[in-house]
Write an enzyme that holds these catalytic residues in place. Structure first.
Site, PDB file in Angstrom:
ATOM      1  N   CYS B  32      15.152 -15.066  20.960  1.00 20.63           N
ATOM      2  CA  CYS B  32      15.589 -16.154  21.838  1.00 20.63           C
ATOM      3  C   CYS B  32      15.889 -15.610  23.224  1.00 20.63           C
ATOM      4  O   CYS B  32      15.792 -14.421  23.483  1.00 20.63           O
ATOM      5  CB  CYS B  32      16.833 -16.818  21.281  1.00 20.63           C
ATOM      6  SG  CYS B  32      18.241 -15.705  21.296  1.00 20.63           S
ATOM      7  N   CYS B  35      18.580 -13.017  23.434  1.00 14.74           N
ATOM      8  CA  CYS B  35      18.148 -11.695  22.986  1.00 14.74           C
ATOM      9  C   CYS B  35      17.526 -10.932  24.149  1.00 14.74           C
ATOM     10  O   CYS B  35      17.789  -9.752  24.333  1.00 14.74           O
ATOM     11  CB  CYS B  35      17.126 -11.804  21.874  1.00 14.74           C
ATOM     12  SG  CYS B  35      17.651 -12.820  20.509  1.00 14.74           S
ATOM     13  N   ASP B 439       0.684  -3.710  -8.175  1.00 17.86           N
ATOM     14  CA  ASP B 439       1.406  -2.476  -8.412  1.00 17.86           C
ATOM     15  C   ASP B 439       2.790  -2.919  -8.889  1.00 17.86           C
ATOM     16  O   ASP B 439       3.181  -4.065  -8.673  1.00 17.86           O
ATOM     17  CB  ASP B 439       1.468  -1.708  -7.089  1.00 17.86           C
ATOM     18  CG  ASP B 439       2.513  -0.620  -7.111  1.00 17.86           C
ATOM     19  OD1 ASP B 439       2.488   0.175  -8.051  1.00 17.86           O
ATOM     20  OD2 ASP B 439       3.336  -0.568  -6.192  1.00 17.86           O
ATOM     21  N   ASP B 621       2.161  -1.286  -2.492  1.00 20.99           N
ATOM     22  CA  ASP B 621       2.944  -0.843  -1.336  1.00 20.99           C
ATOM     23  C   ASP B 621       3.048   0.672  -1.208  1.00 20.99           C
ATOM     24  O   ASP B 621       3.357   1.173  -0.151  1.00 20.99           O
ATOM     25  CB  ASP B 621       4.357  -1.414  -1.410  1.00 20.99           C
ATOM     26  CG  ASP B 621       5.189  -0.716  -2.472  1.00 20.99           C
ATOM     27  OD1 ASP B 621       4.625  -0.416  -3.547  1.00 20.99           O
ATOM     28  OD2 ASP B 621       6.365  -0.448  -2.226  1.00 20.99           O
ATOM     29  N   ASP B 625      -0.907   3.708  -3.881  1.00 20.55           N
ATOM     30  CA  ASP B 625      -1.762   2.520  -3.934  1.00 20.55           C
ATOM     31  C   ASP B 625      -2.808   2.523  -2.832  1.00 20.55           C
ATOM     32  O   ASP B 625      -3.736   1.721  -2.870  1.00 20.55           O
ATOM     33  CB  ASP B 625      -0.920   1.248  -3.776  1.00 20.55           C
ATOM     34  CG  ASP B 625       0.074   1.095  -4.884  1.00 20.55           C
ATOM     35  OD1 ASP B 625      -0.318   1.287  -6.042  1.00 20.55           O
ATOM     36  OD2 ASP B 625       1.249   0.808  -4.592  1.00 20.55           O
TER      37      ASP B 625
END
Lengths: 60, 735
Positions: B32, B35, B439, B621, B625
C-alpha cells in the site's frame, strides 16, 4: 475544399503532439509504477518526525 | 571491520569512498501507499544511502548508496527492523525485463497514432464514395495514408518481421510468417494502387492489424514479465547470508553467493546453512527435509558433511565451506536435471502447431486464387490483386491473438490467486496432464512437524516438557511447545536450562532434575517403548515418550479425492521413511506410493509413467524433487520450495493450502478450451470472408471491418475467462 488545406495538417499535428507526449511520458518512467503513483499523490511528502529537531536549534 | 581488512593503497580506498552502487531489492510485503513511505523513509535514513525509490507494482526498491559505507546486508536489516522482509535480486533480472517492455510500448503508441489517423482518412474516402468525393481528393487522402503508414509500419512491425525471419532461417513456420507476409503485401499493393490512382488501398487494414497484434503481444509480454518478476521476488528471499569468520577472528556477514571454498562459516542454531561444508566444531541436529524429504533430523558432529539449504536445528556449528562441484548430491541432481530438461524442450506450442497447418494452407489458397483468375483469362493484374486480397483477409490476426489473449486472462486469474505461472508453455502442458505425482514432505505435508500422540500425555507433563523445550530451536522441541500452546497451556521459559546439542535439555531447580531429549539422555534403556523419538523424565520417575508425525496440509485429502474423482491418477513419491509415507498415503487415500526413493528413482518413475503414455504433473518442493520436476510433463512447486526446484517448476503456488493445484489444472484446461474456441471463431471468420476474397469482392472497407471484428471477438471471448465460474471437470478416459 480549401478548408482541407488547414484541417488535415491541424488534425495530424494534434495527433502527433499526443504521440510525442505519450513517448515522453513513457521514457520518463511515468508508466513504471502504475499502482504506486496513485498512492504517492496522497502522500503529503513531509516525513513524519523521524528526525526530531534538537531544542536549541528550534526557530533558527 | 571491513575497512580493517582492506589492504589496498589509501588513494584507491579514498576513490572507492565516493563510489556509489545501485541495487534492486525485492520487498514482497509492500502492498500500500504507507508501505512505500515506510520503506523509503527507513532506507533514506541510513547514512550513506543516496536515493531509494519503491515500485509498488513490481514490489521492488531501487537503492543507490555509497559502497564501502553501506552494504546490501545493512539495507536488508534496516527493512527488517520496520517489518519488511527483503531480498537482493539476481543481477540483471530487473534490467532485462524493463528493456523488453520499453521496446514494445513505444511501438504500440506509434501504431495507435498511425491506425487512428489512417482510419480518419479512410472513413472520409468510404463515405466520399457514397456521396461525390472528387477522385483527386481521395487520391490525396491515399497519399497521406501512405505517408503515415509506410514509415510507421516499417518501425512498428519489426518484432513480427524479426521473428518471421528467424523462423524461416530455422526452416520452420510460425504465426509471424503469414502475418509479416500479409502486412508487407498489403502495404506493397496499396502503394502500387495509390500510384495507379485506383481504389484497392488497404493501408487502414494493415495499420489496424499491426495495432491489435501489438496490443496482444504487449499484454502477453507484460503478464509474463509480472509473473517472472514475482517468481524472482520469491527466490530473492531465499538468498542466504552467511557469517564468515576471518583468519584474524573477525566475523562479517556476506551473501551466500559470494562464498568461496575454504571459507570458515559460523552457523547459529535455527539458521539455514548457506554452503556445503565439513563441520570443524560443534554438534547438532540437521533438518534435511528440503533436501531428502526425510523429516527426522540427522545428528551431526565434527567431520560430518552438511549441505547448503538444510537447517541447523541444534547447537551452533562452524564449518569449512567446500566447493559445490565435489558435492556428490548436488552434482548428481544437476546432471539428472539437465537430461530431464532436454526431453521437455521438444514441446511444440499450440499456436505454432496451428501455424504449421495454417501458413501452408493460406499460401496455397493465395496461389490457387492467382492461378484461377489467370486461367479464366482476367490478366495478371486483377489476378494478383485478388490473390493479395486473399492473403490480407486470411492474415491470421484472430489466430495470432487467439492463444495469447486467453493465456493473459488465465495467467492473471491464477496470479491473483497466488499461482505464478513462469513457463511460457506451462499452461498448455498443464492442461494435458492426466496423472498427478506428489512429493510428501513439504508438499502434501507442511514443513512443520507435530506431536502425534498428544492425547496420551497429561497437561502437567506436557507443560513441564514444553517449558524446557521452549529454550531450544530443535524441530521436536518446537513441536512440543506448539502442542502445549494449542492446548491452552501457558508456556514460560525457565532460567538455568542447559542444552547439549544432539542429546537434549536439562534443568535443576528446587532439588528436582528434569530432562528432555533422546532415550539415552533421559537414561531410558528399555527398548520396548516403541517408536517415541523424544523423552521427558523428572528425577527417577518413569520416562514419558513423545511421538511425532508431519502435519498434512489442511486440505490435502480433500484435494487428492477431488483429483481422483475427476479421473486423475494420483501417486506419492517420497524420500522419507516407509512408515511416515504409509501414514500420509493412508490419510490422503493415495493407493500408489513409494517411500525412500532417491532423486534418480523419482526420475525413473516419471519416465516410466511417460512410457505408459501418461502426462504427469509433478508437485514437489525438495532438492530431491528437482530432476523429477524438470522431467514431468508439467510441474508445480510451493513457494516454500528450495531455489533449484522453484526454478525447475512451471508454476509456483503460495499459501498453506494445496487447493491451488486443482485451481491451476482447472484454469489451464479452461484456457485450452477457450483457445480452441477462439480458433473456431477464426476459422468461421475465414469461411465467411475467404470466398469473398477469392471471388474478388473484398473492398478495403470489408477488409478493415473483418480484421477488427474478428480480433475484438476473439479478445472478448478470452476476457470471459477472468470471471467465468469453473470447476474441475472429469477427464475424458483415454483408450
Amino acid at each position: 475544399m480549401t478548408s482541407l488545406a488547414w484541417l488535415l495538417p491541424a488534425a495530424l499535428t494534434l495527433g502527433f503532439i499526443g504521440l510525442v507526449a505519450f513517448l515522453w511520458a513513457l521514457r520518463s518512467g511515468q508508466f513504471d509504477d502504475l499502482e504506486g503513483a496513485g498512492w504517492r499523490a496522497l502522500d503529503d511528502g513531509e516525513p513524519r518526525a523521524h528526525k526530531p529537531v534538537p531544542d536549541g536549534h528550534r526557530g533558527d | 571491520m571491513e575497512a580493517a581488512l582492506d589492504v589496498r593503497p589509501t588513494s584507491e580506498r579514498l576513490k572507492q569512498g565516493d563510489a556509489t552502487e545501485t541495487v534492486a531489492l525485492s520487498v514482497p510485503d509492500m502492498v500500500c501507499g504507507n508501505c512505500i513511505r515506510t520503506v523509503e523513509t527507513a532506507l533514506r535514513n541510513i547514512d550513506g544511502v543516496a536515493a531509494a525509490r519503491a515500485n509498488l507494482s513490481s514490489r521492488r526498491v531501487i537503492i543507490t548508496f555509497k559502497t564501502p559505507r553501506v552494504s546490501v546486508e545493512d539495507l536488508v536489516s534496516a527493512l527488517a527492523k520496520v517489518g519488511y522482509k527483503a531480498g537482493q535480486l539476481a543481477e540483471g533480472s530487473a534490467d532485462e525485463q524493463a528493456a523488453r517492455r520499453s521496446d514494445l510500448l513505444p511501438r504500440v503508441g506509434v501504431a495507435g497514432f498511425a491506425a487512428a489517423n489512417i482510419m480518419l482518412l479512410s472513413v472520409s474516402v468510404w463515405s466520399g464514395e457514397a456521396s461525390d468525393m472528387d477522385p483527386s481528393v481521395s487520391s490525396l487522402f491515399h497519399w497521406i495514408s501512405a505517408l503515415i503508414a509506410l514509415p510507421a509500419i516499417a518501425y512498428v512491425g519489426q518484432p513480427f518481421f524479426r521473428s518471421a525471419i528467424n523462423a524461416l532461417r530455422g526452416r520452420r513456420l510460425n504465426m509471424d510468417v503469414p502475418i509479416s507476409l500479409g502486412i508487407t503485401l498489403a502495404c506493397g499493393m496499396s502503394l502500387f494502387q495509390t500510384i495507379q490512382g485506383s481504389e484497392q488501398v488497404y493501408f487502414d487494414a494493415a495499420a489496424m492489424l499491426v495495432f491489435f497484434l501489438l496490443i496482444g503481444r504487449t499484454l502477453d509480454e507484460g503478464m509474463r514479465a509480472r509473473a517472472r518478476g514475482a517468481a524472482e521476488n520469491l527466490l530473492s528471499l531465499k538468498a542466504l547470508s552467511a557469517t564468515v569468520i576471518e583468519k584474524d577472528g573477525f566475523s562479517r556477514t556476506v551473501a551466500a553467493r559470494s562464498l568461496t571454498p575454504g571459507m570458515h562459516i559460523a552457523i547459529a542454531a535455527g539458521e539455514r546453512i548457506a554452503a556445503d561444508g565439513i563441520i570443524t566444531s560443534g554438534a547438532s541436529d540437521i533438518d534435511e527435509s528440503l533436501i531428502t524429504g526425510e523429516t527426522v533430523p540427522r545428528a551431526v558432529r565434527v567431520g560430518d558433511r552438511v549441505h547448503a539449504g538444510t537447517v541447523n536445528g541444534g547447537g551452533p556449528l562452524q564449518i569449512d565451506a567446500t566447493a559445490t562441484v565435489d558435492n556428490t548430491l548436488l552434482a548428481e541432481i544437476g546432471r539428472l536435471m539437465l537430461s530431464a530438461e532436454q526431453s521437455r524442450g521438444k514441446y511444440v506450442r499450440l499456436a505454432d502447431r496451428a501455424a504449421g497447418f495454417y501458413a501452408p494452407a493460406v499460401h496455397i489458397l493465395g496461389l490457387s486464387t492467382f492461378i484461377g483468375w489467370m486461367l479464366i483469362g482476367s490478366g495478371w493484374e486483377p489476378a494478383l490483386t485478388h490473390a493479395i486480397a486473399v492473403l490480407i483477409i486470411t492474415c491470421p490476426c484472430a489466430l495470432a491473438l487467439a492463444v495469447p489473449a486467453v493465456q493473459v486472462a488465465a495467467m492473471s486469474r491464477l496470479f491473483n490467486q497466488g499461482v505464478i505461472v513462469k513457463a511460457a508453455d506451462g499452461l498448455e502442458r498443464l492442461a494435458e496432464v492426466d496423472t498427478v505425482v506428489f512429493d510428501k514432505t513439504g508438499t502434501l505435508t507442511l514443513e512443520e512437524i507435530r506431536l502425534a500422540d498428544a492425547a496420551n500425555i497429561d497437561d502437567e507433563t506436557l507443560l513441564h516438557a514444553a517449558s524446557l523445550a521452549v529454550a531450544s530451536r530443535h524441530p521436536y522441541a518446537q513441536a512440543v511447545v506448539r502442542a502445549a500452546r494449542d492446548r491452552g497451556l501457558k508456556v514460560e521459559s525457565r532460567d538455568g536450562i542447559q542444552e547439549v546439542p544432539g542429546s537434549g535439555l536439562s534443568i535443576e531447580s528446587n532439588g528436582h532434575v528434569e530432562r528432555l531429549g533422546s532415550a539415552l539422555w533421559v537414561g531410558n534403556d528399555s527398548t520396548s517403548s516403541g517408536d517415541a523419538s523424544l523423552w521427558y523424565r523428572r528425577d527417577n520417575g518413569s520416562p514419558v515418550g513423545f511421538r511425532f508425525a508431519d502435519r498434512l496440509r489442511s486440505d490435502a485429502s480433500e484435494i487428492v479425492s477431488t483429483l481422483q474423482n475427476a479421473g486423475y491418477g494420483v501417486e506419492l513419491l517420497s524420500g522419507d521413511r516407509t512408515e511416515a509415507v504409509a501414514r500420509a498415503a493412508e490419510a490422503t487415500s493415495i493407493n500408489t506410493w513409494r517411500a525412500a526413493t532417491r532423486p534418480d528413482q523419482k526420475l525413473a518413475r516419471l519416465n516410466e509413467l511417460k512410457s505408459l503414455g501418461r502426462s504427469t504433473l509433478m508437485v514437489g518442493d525438495g532438492l530431491n524433487d528437482a530432476p523429477a520436476l524438470a522431467a514431468g510433463h508439467a510441474s508445480l512447486s510451493p513457494a516454500s520450495a528450495v531455489e533449484i526446484s522453484q526454478t525447475a517448476a512451471d508454476a509456483v503456488f503460495q499459501g498453506e493450502k494445496l487447493w491451488p493445484v486443482v485451481q491451476t489444472l482447472t484454469i489451464a484446461r479452461a484456457a485450452q478450451r477457450m483457445a480452441l474456441q477462439n480458433f473456431a471463431i477464426a476459422v468461421a471468420y475465414n469461411t465467411i470472408f475467404v470466398p469473398l476474397a477469392v471471388t474478388g469482392h473484398v473492398t478495403p472497407l470489408i477488409a478493415a471491418l473483418a480484421m477488427s471484428t474478428s480480433s475484438i471477438l476473439v479478445t472478448a471471448n478470452a476476457v470471459r475467462l477472468r470471471t467465468m465460474k469453473l470447476r474441475l471437470a472429469p477427464l475424458r478416459k483415454s483408450p
